[in-house]
Design an enzyme around this catalytic site. Sequence first.
Site, mmCIF file in Angstrom:
data_model
loop_
_atom_site.group_PDB
_atom_site.id
_atom_site.type_symbol
_atom_site.label_atom_id
_atom_site.label_comp_id
_atom_site.label_asym_id
_atom_site.label_seq_id
_atom_site.Cartn_x
_atom_site.Cartn_y
_atom_site.Cartn_z
ATOM 1 C CG ASN A 13 5.228 132.511 51.289
ATOM 2 O OD1 ASN A 13 4.342 132.480 51.003
ATOM 3 N ND2 ASN A 13 6.061 131.849 51.163
ATOM 4 C CE1 TYR A 21 2.908 130.943 48.864
ATOM 5 C CE2 TYR A 21 5.469 130.171 48.743
ATOM 6 C CZ TYR A 21 4.727 130.053 49.127
ATOM 7 O OH TYR A 21 4.563 129.619 50.451
ATOM 8 C CB THR A 44 -1.955 126.133 51.631
ATOM 9 O OG1 THR A 44 -1.779 127.908 52.469
ATOM 10 C CG2 THR A 44 -2.332 126.118 50.931
ATOM 11 C CD GLU A 45 3.703 130.913 53.653
ATOM 12 O OE1 GLU A 45 3.453 131.429 54.647
ATOM 13 O OE2 GLU A 45 3.193 131.291 52.294
ATOM 14 C CB THR A 46 2.606 125.986 58.412
ATOM 15 O OG1 THR A 46 2.462 125.706 60.129
ATOM 16 C CG2 THR A 46 2.382 124.136 58.880
#
Length: 378
Positions: free
Chosen positions: A29, A164, A317-319
């Site tokens: 990330n 991850y 899947t990411e926010t």
Amino acid sequence: MLFSSLIKTAAVAASLIGSVTALPAHQHNQHKRGVVVVTETEVVYVTAGAPQEVSGESTTVLLESVVSNAAATTATESAYTLQAPVADASTHTTASTVATSSTSQATASSTGDGSLPDDDSSSFAAGAKGITYSPYTSSGACKSLSEVKSDLAELSSYSLIRLYGVDCNQVENVLQAKASGQKLFLGIYFMDQIEAGISQMASAISSYGSWDDVYTVSIGNELVNGGSATVSQVASYVSTGRSALTAAGYTGPVVSVDTHVATINNPGLCDISDYIAINAHAYFDYNTVAADSGEWLLLQIQRVWSACGGNKNVLVTETGWPHKGDTYGKAIASPEAQKSAISSIKASCGSSAILFTAFDDLWKADGAQNCEKYWGIY
């Protein structure tokens, strides 16, 4: 239908998420975002620093108009309502015309029917489907099992925990620390270690749980958007991962996560994953305030769903939103703004979103907007 009409009638400001150099030991990330303005037939790359315009009109005005219409009819839609078939063949054709960057045909395709796996999310009260977690201390060292257990105790209201990679014994530790009924969204981060990573993952599963604890396994994170792989390379990576996972006894979904912009611009990605997994952050849109994050995110889900032909579910899947950093157009990084953004996301499409992230990542570099360390919600 709504999904095609939104794309046909509006110019949408969207974030382009890539990779930024940080600690080489674990670059999970590490984001560097730019801004992309997408219309029905063109993709215009622009630099940040001033409100962006398309055909002389502010993207802010256009986005607010579209979001207002979308929110009135779809604010309560979940990922499951996005399974509806495309109304006509022109929907996929129109959405695909935004892909002006070159794409390679996938050499491997998904094996599922495009739906999301079942989980017991109704018994969890977080308001979002899940949350991401990284097992590192502020200095970048690995957290101990006791530290992971302490962290996970604060995340017991989420049905999914996204990881991850497999370093720092994170799969082993989170399996031992998670709440009853929680499932894991696991990941392989390094593409030169796919089979070794899956071997370690399988060993952890054998020792501390079962494959029933796993919701999905992702192979790679933002590879196309970050410029580190082509669509055909991603397909090869996923094929390698899927074969190794099958041999290890896993029969659930396998995906490769990329950004919403990369997926729209490279529709070959749609064919690789068992369902569509995207990362999307309204903060980097430049023209969106925190309180509109949920409506903005719902619009991105709809755009990706349409670009992929309306045949597969979309899971974000990411926010999230940073609580500290630079002001970026209309986006203000503050604790109050973060709370507003998370509340908006939960209200509009929480059942389709994994929040980013559980705790601040103080081991990261500051990043372009001096915010990369400060996305932690707890």
